[in-house]
Design a protein around this motif. Structure first.
Motif, PDB file in Angstrom:
ATOM      1  N   GLU A 115     -45.783 -13.639   6.292  1.00 37.45           N
ATOM      2  CA  GLU A 115     -45.807 -15.102   6.344  1.00 37.45           C
ATOM      3  C   GLU A 115     -44.605 -15.651   7.098  1.00 37.45           C
ATOM      4  OE1 GLU A 115     -46.133 -17.119   2.659  1.00 37.45           O
ATOM      5  OE2 GLU A 115     -48.323 -17.009   2.619  1.00 37.45           O
ATOM      6  N   SER A 116     -44.882 -16.739   7.879  1.00 42.32           N
ATOM      7  CA  SER A 116     -43.824 -17.431   8.599  1.00 42.32           C
ATOM      8  C   SER A 116     -43.881 -18.907   8.225  1.00 42.32           C
ATOM      9  CB  SER A 116     -44.002 -17.265  10.120  1.00 42.32           C
ATOM     10  OG  SER A 116     -42.949 -17.901  10.813  1.00 42.32           O
ATOM     11  N   HIS A 117     -42.762 -19.428   7.713  1.00 42.32           N
ATOM     12  CA  HIS A 117     -42.707 -20.807   7.223  1.00 42.32           C
ATOM     13  C   HIS A 117     -41.933 -21.708   8.178  1.00 42.32           C
ATOM     14  CE1 HIS A 117     -44.323 -19.906   3.165  1.00 42.32           C
ATOM     15  NE2 HIS A 117     -43.817 -18.698   3.432  1.00 42.32           N
ATOM     16  N   GLY A 118     -42.204 -21.589   9.446  1.00 36.91           N
ATOM     17  CA  GLY A 118     -41.523 -22.415  10.430  1.00 36.91           C
ATOM     18  C   GLY A 118     -41.315 -21.644  11.707  1.00 36.91           C
ATOM     19  N   MET A 119     -40.394 -22.143  12.531  1.00 40.71           N
ATOM     20  CA  MET A 119     -40.238 -21.557  13.854  1.00 40.71           C
ATOM     21  C   MET A 119     -38.826 -21.839  14.365  1.00 40.71           C
ATOM     22  SD  MET A 119     -42.647 -22.396  17.150  1.00 40.71           S
ATOM     23  CE  MET A 119     -42.398 -21.658  18.749  1.00 40.71           C
ATOM     24  N   LEU A 120     -38.234 -20.847  15.027  1.00 34.19           N
ATOM     25  CA  LEU A 120     -37.003 -21.044  15.780  1.00 34.19           C
ATOM     26  C   LEU A 120     -37.406 -21.254  17.238  1.00 34.19           C
ATOM     27  CD1 LEU A 120     -34.820 -18.247  14.160  1.00 34.19           C
ATOM     28  CD2 LEU A 120     -34.590 -20.715  13.822  1.00 34.19           C
ATOM     29  N   VAL A 121     -36.973 -22.378  17.841  1.00 35.82           N
ATOM     30  CA  VAL A 121     -37.558 -22.816  19.104  1.00 35.82           C
ATOM     31  C   VAL A 121     -36.601 -22.626  20.274  1.00 35.82           C
ATOM     32  CG1 VAL A 121     -39.101 -24.482  18.019  1.00 35.82           C
ATOM     33  CG2 VAL A 121     -36.796 -25.187  18.668  1.00 35.82           C
ATOM     34  N   SER A 122     -37.202 -22.613  21.472  1.00 34.03           N
ATOM     35  CA  SER A 122     -36.451 -22.545  22.730  1.00 34.03           C
ATOM     36  C   SER A 122     -36.367 -23.945  23.335  1.00 34.03           C
ATOM     37  CB  SER A 122     -37.142 -21.601  23.713  1.00 34.03           C
ATOM     38  OG  SER A 122     -38.400 -22.146  24.113  1.00 34.03           O
ATOM     39  N   GLU A 123     -35.526 -24.075  24.364  1.00 35.50           N
ATOM     40  CA  GLU A 123     -35.412 -25.365  25.037  1.00 35.50           C
ATOM     41  C   GLU A 123     -36.710 -25.739  25.743  1.00 35.50           C
ATOM     42  OE1 GLU A 123     -32.039 -25.399  27.599  1.00 35.50           O
ATOM     43  OE2 GLU A 123     -30.591 -25.535  25.947  1.00 35.50           O
ATOM     44  N   ALA A 124     -37.433 -24.752  26.260  1.00 35.89           N
ATOM     45  CA  ALA A 124     -38.706 -25.037  26.922  1.00 35.89           C
ATOM     46  C   ALA A 124     -39.726 -25.583  25.929  1.00 35.89           C
ATOM     47  CB  ALA A 124     -39.248 -23.778  27.600  1.00 35.89           C
ATOM     48  N   GLU A 125     -39.698 -25.074  24.701  1.00 33.94           N
ATOM     49  CA  GLU A 125     -40.641 -25.555  23.691  1.00 33.94           C
ATOM     50  C   GLU A 125     -40.331 -26.984  23.251  1.00 33.94           C
ATOM     51  OE1 GLU A 125     -41.790 -21.207  21.733  1.00 33.94           O
ATOM     52  OE2 GLU A 125     -39.919 -22.251  21.182  1.00 33.94           O
ATOM     53  N   LEU A 126     -39.075 -27.398  23.402  1.00 33.20           N
ATOM     54  CA  LEU A 126     -38.716 -28.785  23.121  1.00 33.20           C
ATOM     55  C   LEU A 126     -38.802 -29.661  24.368  1.00 33.20           C
ATOM     56  CD1 LEU A 126     -35.651 -28.463  20.709  1.00 33.20           C
ATOM     57  CD2 LEU A 126     -38.080 -28.636  20.183  1.00 33.20           C
ATOM     58  N   MET A 127     -39.117 -29.058  25.522  1.00 34.53           N
ATOM     59  CA  MET A 127     -39.260 -29.756  26.800  1.00 34.53           C
ATOM     60  C   MET A 127     -37.965 -30.458  27.205  1.00 34.53           C
ATOM     61  SD  MET A 127     -43.178 -31.243  26.647  1.00 34.53           S
ATOM     62  CE  MET A 127     -43.147 -31.675  28.399  1.00 34.53           C
ATOM     63  N   ILE A 128     -36.831 -29.792  26.959  1.00 35.34           N
ATOM     64  CA  ILE A 128     -35.559 -30.330  27.421  1.00 35.34           C
ATOM     65  C   ILE A 128     -34.998 -29.508  28.576  1.00 35.34           C
ATOM     66  CG2 ILE A 128     -34.986 -31.406  25.219  1.00 35.34           C
ATOM     67  CD1 ILE A 128     -33.251 -29.042  24.547  1.00 35.34           C
ATOM     68  N   SER A 129     -35.625 -28.373  28.890  1.00 36.54           N
ATOM     69  CA  SER A 129     -35.295 -27.592  30.077  1.00 36.54           C
ATOM     70  C   SER A 129     -36.420 -26.581  30.287  1.00 36.54           C
ATOM     71  CB  SER A 129     -33.951 -26.879  29.918  1.00 36.54           C
ATOM     72  OG  SER A 129     -34.090 -25.672  29.186  1.00 36.54           O
ATOM     73  N   ASP A 130     -36.279 -25.766  31.344  1.00 37.36           N
ATOM     74  CA  ASP A 130     -37.285 -24.738  31.637  1.00 37.36           C
ATOM     75  C   ASP A 130     -36.919 -23.383  31.053  1.00 37.36           C
ATOM     76  OD1 ASP A 130     -38.789 -26.564  33.077  1.00 37.36           O
ATOM     77  OD2 ASP A 130     -37.698 -26.161  34.945  1.00 37.36           O
ATOM     78  N   ASP A 131     -35.857 -23.317  30.275  1.00 45.38           N
ATOM     79  CA  ASP A 131     -35.378 -22.047  29.740  1.00 45.38           C
ATOM     80  C   ASP A 131     -36.273 -21.580  28.582  1.00 45.38           C
ATOM     81  OD1 ASP A 131     -34.006 -19.852  28.938  1.00 45.38           O
ATOM     82  OD2 ASP A 131     -32.213 -20.904  28.248  1.00 45.38           O
ATOM     83  N   HIS A 132     -37.010 -20.511  28.820  1.00 40.76           N
ATOM     84  CA  HIS A 132     -37.895 -19.963  27.779  1.00 40.76           C
ATOM     85  C   HIS A 132     -37.603 -18.478  27.530  1.00 40.76           C
ATOM     86  CE1 HIS A 132     -40.179 -18.010  30.983  1.00 40.76           C
ATOM     87  NE2 HIS A 132     -40.118 -19.162  31.634  1.00 40.76           N
ATOM     88  N   GLU A 133     -36.441 -18.013  27.977  1.00 39.85           N
ATOM     89  CA  GLU A 133     -36.104 -16.598  27.826  1.00 39.85           C
ATOM     90  C   GLU A 133     -35.751 -16.250  26.382  1.00 39.85           C
ATOM     91  OE1 GLU A 133     -36.429 -14.277  30.098  1.00 39.85           O
ATOM     92  OE2 GLU A 133     -37.221 -15.803  31.444  1.00 39.85           O
ATOM     93  N   GLY A 134     -35.339 -17.215  25.622  1.00 41.11           N
ATOM     94  CA  GLY A 134     -34.974 -16.955  24.234  1.00 41.11           C
ATOM     95  C   GLY A 134     -34.847 -18.254  23.472  1.00 41.11           C
ATOM     96  N   ILE A 135     -34.610 -18.131  22.152  1.00 38.34           N
ATOM     97  CA  ILE A 135     -34.457 -19.336  21.351  1.00 38.34           C
ATOM     98  C   ILE A 135     -33.087 -19.953  21.615  1.00 38.34           C
ATOM     99  CG2 ILE A 135     -36.068 -18.588  19.566  1.00 38.34           C
ATOM    100  CD1 ILE A 135     -33.704 -17.652  17.924  1.00 38.34           C
ATOM    101  N   ILE A 136     -32.941 -21.225  21.241  1.00 39.36           N
ATOM    102  CA  ILE A 136     -31.685 -21.943  21.467  1.00 39.36           C
ATOM    103  C   ILE A 136     -30.571 -21.273  20.664  1.00 39.36           C
ATOM    104  CG2 ILE A 136     -30.512 -24.152  21.185  1.00 39.36           C
ATOM    105  CD1 ILE A 136     -33.254 -25.500  21.515  1.00 39.36           C
ATOM    106  N   ASP A 137     -29.459 -20.996  21.361  1.00 35.45           N
ATOM    107  CA  ASP A 137     -28.308 -20.350  20.732  1.00 35.45           C
ATOM    108  C   ASP A 137     -27.148 -21.342  20.741  1.00 35.45           C
ATOM    109  OD1 ASP A 137     -26.486 -18.635  19.668  1.00 35.45           O
ATOM    110  OD2 ASP A 137     -26.784 -17.028  21.139  1.00 35.45           O
ATOM    111  N   LEU A 138     -26.836 -21.914  19.569  1.00 36.01           N
ATOM    112  CA  LEU A 138     -25.827 -22.964  19.469  1.00 36.01           C
ATOM    113  C   LEU A 138     -24.475 -22.379  19.068  1.00 36.01           C
ATOM    114  CD1 LEU A 138     -27.887 -25.708  17.573  1.00 36.01           C
ATOM    115  CD2 LEU A 138     -27.566 -25.453  20.032  1.00 36.01           C
ATOM    116  N   PRO A 139     -23.401 -23.122  19.310  1.00 38.02           N
ATOM    117  CA  PRO A 139     -22.084 -22.677  18.835  1.00 38.02           C
ATOM    118  C   PRO A 139     -22.059 -22.520  17.322  1.00 38.02           C
ATOM    119  CG  PRO A 139     -21.870 -24.492  20.409  1.00 38.02           C
ATOM    120  CD  PRO A 139     -23.327 -24.378  20.084  1.00 38.02           C
ATOM    121  N   ALA A 140     -21.213 -21.644  16.835  1.00 35.92           N
ATOM    122  CA  ALA A 140     -21.146 -21.359  15.397  1.00 35.92           C
ATOM    123  C   ALA A 140     -20.760 -22.587  14.582  1.00 35.92           C
ATOM    124  CB  ALA A 140     -20.180 -20.217  15.134  1.00 35.92           C
ATOM    125  N   GLU A 141     -20.009 -23.526  15.215  1.00 38.42           N
ATOM    126  CA  GLU A 141     -19.553 -24.692  14.462  1.00 38.42           C
ATOM    127  C   GLU A 141     -20.588 -25.802  14.369  1.00 38.42           C
ATOM    128  OE1 GLU A 141     -17.945 -24.987  18.724  1.00 38.42           O
ATOM    129  OE2 GLU A 141     -18.164 -23.460  17.153  1.00 38.42           O
TER     130      GLU A 141
END
Length: 802
Positions: A115-141
C-alpha cells in the motif's frame, strides 16, 4: 503584459489583496485576462522528510519509504525515484490531491502488493520545471509540514493584463503601479534616480544617418564585468512571466523591458568593430539574429551596424555574432528611441515578434532613454561588477511639449459626471500630468510617457476612468409625444438584416482583407492608380478591393485545400470603385461551391440536392435584397453580367437600366484561373446603397406583425408559354390579379419535352390566398383563380395547361 504581485509591490506601496487590485485594474481600463496563483494549485503539497527507504519486496526499482509529513504518524509511500533515500527532505502529496503534471487525482493504492498512502513528487509533476529525473530534493533545514509553495516562493500570483494599443506607458510594471496609485490603491514608490558617474570616455561612437528612424541613441561601455547566471530573485521573476533566464547581462535587459517598458540591448564589446552606425539596410545584407534565424534585409529596414556589417535589427532583435555570453567581459549597453511605424513595418515584413518590437511600435517614453540606461548600468554594476564609461548620446531624446487648455466643466459636458476642480487636479497629478491655473480653464501638460493624449476629450477620459465609470449617472432618454430618432442609420439596418438573411440560408460569414492584388483588382473592374496603396503590407495586397468576390474565393480555396470542398460563405463589407466618398459602397456578397447549396424548402423545381447552380445564388441575392428592404415587385432580372461571370450562366438584378442593384452567376473560367480557385464557383454581389429608400406615407402606422385567423388557401396553375417568356413575368402577372388576397406566388416546376410543343415550355406556379375578413367560399376562390388565368394570359400570351 504579465507581472507578479511582488513585482508590482516593488513600485506600489499597498496592502490591498490581489482580488481588489485585479478588479480595480479592469475598472480603470487595464483589463485583466487572468490571474495564475500557483499557491492555490499547490496548496495540498507539503514538505516532508524520508525516515527510511527499504527495498520493495516485489520490485527491484521501487522503494518503500516511511515519510514524516509533520502531521502525526509516519506515512508509507511507495516511490520509484532513483534519488529516494533515508534522511532526504522532499515534497509530499497526500491522497485526494491533484497532480497537475500527470493530470490525475491521487488515491490510496497498492503497488506490487504494498500500500502507498501518498506520493513524493518531482518538479515536472508539479509543472514548475521540466526536471523529471528524480523527486524534489530540498535542503535539510526545510521545515517539515510547511506548505511547499510558500517556502519555495511560489505563492506570488501572476497577473496578465490585456493592454490596448494606446497605453504604451503600461507596458512596464511601473506604469501600471502609477495608474493604481492614482485610483487610491496605494502609494507610488518614486525612487531617486542617481546617474552613474563615468570613469572614462566611451571609445565607441554612434552615428545616425537617418534621424527620422532613430531620433535618439544612448550608449555606454562597462569594462571588466563577470557575467554568469543572474541571481535567484531575477530568475524567478523572469520565469514567472514566461521568460527563460539566459545570463545576467541579458536578463537585466529583459527585466527593464517589463519593469519600466524600456527595451535595451547589450553588445559584447570585444565583438564590435569600430563605431556603431544607425542606417538603412542595403540590398543583399543578411543578419543571423538571436532567435537563430537568418533574415534577408532591404533598404526599408533600419539596422545597427559596425565596420563589419549589420549587428542588430533596430528596436526588434540583436544579432547572434555580437550577443553576450558568460565569456563576455566588456559590454556595450544601448538605450535608443526608434520610429514606431518603421518598427511595425519591419516586424511584419520579416515576421518577427519580440518584446522590444511590442513596445517600440506602440511608442516608448523618449524622456526615459538616458534614465533607462542609467538604471540598467546600476544593476549591471551591482550584479556583475565592472567599470562604466561616460554616456554617449546621439540625437535628441526629448518629447515635444503638449499643453492643453482644459475647462473643468468639460467632464460634466462629455461624461455627465460632476467632478470638482480639486479632484481633477488630484487625478491628473497622480497620473503624471502638470496642471496649472485656478480658474474655470486650466492648462494641462501631458507627460512624455503618454503619447495618446491629444485633446480635452482624452483628459476627460483619464478623469472618468480613475474616478470610476460606475459613478457616471444613468440618465434616461427624455420621453414626450414625439418618437426618438433611430439609433442606427438605414445602411446599418440593411447591413444587419442582410447578414441575418444570408446566415439563415446556411451561409457562414467571413471577414476578408480590404486589399487584393492589382491583377485581381483590374479583373473585377478596379485597379485605378488612386486606389493603389502607397505602402502595401504585401505585394498581393496592393490595391483596394472593388469587389468582395476575390477575398471570398481565396477563403473558399483555403477550405478546399484543407479538405472542406463544400463551402458557402458570405461577407457584407466595403468595396471601392473610385477615390470619391460616394464610390465607397457596401456590398453583400456570397459564394457557393461543392455541394453547399441552400436547403430546399417547400415545392421548387430546383430542389433536388446535388451541386448549387445559378438559381441558388440568385435566391441568395434576392433574399439579401428582400431583407434589406428592396421593393421586390419592382425588381427586374435580366440575363448576363460583368465579364468575371459566365455569359450564359449569370444575371443582373436591377430597377430599370439606370439602377443596377447587383449580379449573380457562375464565375468565368478565366476569373477562376486568375483567382487560383478550383471551380465551378457560384457567386452574387448586391450593393445595399442602391436600394431606394421607401417613400414616407402619412398613413397610420401598421402593426409590425399582422396575422390572419383564417386558413390560407393554395392553388396550382401550369401555363404553356413561349420559351422566351420569363418566369418572373408570370409571377408578377399572377400577383397583380388580386393584390389584397394573394400573399405569395412561387414557381415550383419548369418543363420542356414530350407533350409540349417545340419552342414552348410549361411553368407551374403555386398561388397562396390569405383571407383576412372571412373564410372564402368555393365560388370566391374560383373567381380569384379565373382572374389569375386571365391576367397571366393577357400579359404573357400563355394558356392554361390541360
Amino acid at each position: 503584459m504579465k507581472f507578479t504581485l511582488s513585482w508590482l509591490k516593488d513600485h506600489l506601496d499597498t496592502v490591498e489583496p490581489v482580488e481588489n487590485l485585479v478588479d480595480k485594474l479592469t475598472m480603470i481600463g487595464l483589463e485583466v485576462e487572468g490571474v495564475e496563483d500557483k499557491a492555490k494549485a499547490l496548496s495540498p503539497f507539503t514538505i516532508a522528510r524520508v525516515i527510511s527507504a527499504e527495498q520493495h519486496p516485489n520490485a527491484d526499482r521501487l522503494r518503500v519509504c516511511m515519510v514524516d509529513t509533520g502531521t502525526g504518524d509516519p506515512v508509507q509511500v511507495v516511490c520509484g525515484a532513483p534519488n529516494a533515500r533515508a534522511g532526504m527532505t522532499g515534497v509530499f502529496s497526500p491522497p485526494g490531491s491533484f497532480i497537475p503534471g500527470k493530470n490525475i487525482t491521487l488515491g490510496v493504492g497498492k503497488i506490487r502488493g504494498v500500500e502507498s498512502h501518498g506520493m513524493l513528487v518531482s518538479e515536472a509533476e508539479l509543472m514548475i520545471s521540466d526536471d523529471h529525473e528524480g523527486i524534489i530534493d530540498l535542503p535539510a533545514e526545510a521545515p517539515v509540514g510547511a506548505p511547499y509553495a510558500k517556502w519555495a516562493g511560489l505563492d506570488d500570483p501572476v497577473i496578465d493584463v490585456n493592454l490596448t494599443t494606446n497605453r504604451p506607458d503600461c507596458t512596464g510594471v511601473h506604469g501600471i503601479a502609477r495608474d493604481l496609485a492614482a485610483a487610491d490603491m496605494g502609494r507610488l514608490k518614486e525612487g531617486q534616480l542617481k546617474p552613474v558617474q563615468g570613469e572614462f570616455p566611451c571609445p565607441v561612437k554612434v552615428h545616425i544617418e537617418e534621424p527620422s528612424l532613430c531620433p535618439a541613441f544612448a550608449l555606454r561601455l562597462v569594462r571588466g564585468v563577470k557575467n554568469g547566471p543572474s541571481p535567484d530573485w531575477l530568475q524567478r521573476r523572469l520565469t514567472a512571466i514566461g521568460l527563460r533566464p539566459i545570463n545576467a547581462l541579458v536578463d537585466i535587459t529583459n527585466f527593464f523591458t517589463f519593469d519600466r517598458g524600456r527595451p535595451l540591448h547589450v553588445f559584447d564589446a570585444a565583438k564590435v568593430r569600430g563605431d556603431l552606425t544607425v542606417r538603412r539596410a542595403r540590398d543583399g545584407e543578411t543578419l543571423l539574429a538571436l532567435d537563430g534565424r537568418t533574415y534577408r534585409l532591404d533598404p526599408s529596414i533600419c539596422v545597427i551596424a559596425d565596420q563589419k556589417g549589420v549587428e542588430s535589427l533596430a528596436g526588434i532583435m540583436g544579432g547572434e555574432e555580437t550577443g553576450c555570453s558568460e565569456a563576455t567581459t566588456d559590454v556595450l549597453i544601448e538605450s535608443a528611441l526608434w520610429d514606431p511605424l518603421n518598427i511595425a513595418q519591419t516586424g511584419r515584413r520579416l515576421g518577427v515578434n519580440s518584446d522590444a518590437r511590442y513596445r517600440f511600435e506602440r511608442g516608448v517614453d523618449p524622456a526615459f532613454t538616458v534614465p533607462g540606461l542609467e538604471l540598467a548600468t546600476r544593476m549591471v554594476l551591482d550584479l556583475v561588477g565592472g567599470t562604466p564609461s561616460e554616456v554617449v548620446v546621439a540625437g535628441q531624446p526629448h518629447a515635444q511639449d503638449r499643453v492643453i487648455d482644459f475647462p473643468a466643466t468639460e467632464v460634466k459636458r462629455l461624461a455627465g459626471l460632476g467632478v470638482s476642480l480639486t479632484e481633477i487636479k488630484r487625478v491628473l497629478g497622480h497620473l503624471g500630468f502638470f496642471v496649472a491655473g485656478q480658474g474655470e480653464v486650466v492648462k494641462v501638460a501631458a507627460p512624455s510617457w503618454r503619447p495618446d493624449i491629444e485633446g480635452k476629450a482624452d483628459l476627460v477620459e483619464e478623469v472618468v476612468r480613475i474616478v470610476g465609470v460606475d459613478r457616471v449617472p444613468s440618465t434616461p432618454f427624455e420621453r414626450d409625444d414625439t418618437a426618438r430618432k433611430p439609433v442606427l442609420t438605414a445602411l446599418q439596418v440593411r447591413t444587419r438584416k442582410a447578414k441575418r438573411a444570408l446566415a439563415a440560408r446556411g451561409m457562414v460569414e467571413a471577414v476578408t482583407w480590404s486589399f487584393i492584388s492589382k491583377a485581381q483588382a483590374e479583373l473585377f473592374g478596379g485597379g485605378a492608380a488612386e486606389l493603389a496603396l502607397a505602402n502595401p503590407i504585401a505585394a498581393d495586397l496592393s490595391d483596394m478591393r472593388p469587389s468582395l468576390i476575390p477575398g471570398l474565393a481565396a477563403s473558399a480555396q483555403r477550405n478546399v485545400d484543407r479538405g472542406y470542398p463544400d463551402v458557402a460563405l458570405f461577407e457584407v463589407g466595403q468595396v471601392f470603385r473610385g477615390d470619391r466618398p460616394e464610390d465607397q459602397l457596401t456590398a453583400a456578397t456570397g459564394l457557393r461551391r461543392g455541394l453547399a447549396r441552400a436547403a430546399g424548402t417547400g415545392r421548387h423545381w430546383a430542389n433536388g440536392g446535388g451541386e448549387p447552380d445559378v438559381f441558388d445564388v440568385k435566391a441568395d441575392a434576392l433574399a439579401a435584397l428582400a431583407a434589406a428592404g428592396a421593393p421586390m415587385t419592382a425588381l427586374q432580372v435580366v440575363p448576363g453580367g460583368p465579364a468575371w461571370f459566365h455569359p450564359g450562366r449569370s444575371g443582373t438584378i436591377q430597377i430599370g437600366p439606370q439602377n443596377v442593384l447587383g449580379h449573380f452567376g457562375e464565375l468565368h473560367p478565366r476569373a477562376l484561373e486568375a483567382l487560383d480557385t478550383d471551380g465551378p464557383v457560384l457567386a452574387f454581389e448586391v450593393i445595399l446603397e442602391r436600394i431606394p429608400e421607401p417613400k414616407a406615407r402619412a398613413t397610420r402606422a401598421r402593426p409590425v406583425l399582422e396575422l390572419s385567423p383564417f386558413q390560407p388557401i393554395a392553388r396550382d396553375f401550369a401555363f404553356v408559354v413561349d420559351r422566351a417568356v420569363k418566369a418572373g413575368d408570370i409571377v408578377r402577372a399572377a400577383q397583380n390579379a388580386d393584390k389584397k388576397l394573394i400573399s405569395g406566388v412561387t414557381v415550383f416546376d419548369v418543363y420542356e419535352g414530350k407533350g409540349i410543343e417545340p419552342g414552348k415550355k410549361s411553368i407551374a406556379i403555386a398561388v397562396t390566398l390569405q383571407p383576412r375578413d372571412k373564410t372564402m367560399t368555393d365560388e370566391e376562390i374560383d373567381a380569384v383563380a379565373a382572374r389569375v388565368v386571365a391576367e397571366v394570359t393577357k400579359r404573357t400570351g400563355g394558356t392554361l395547361r390541360g
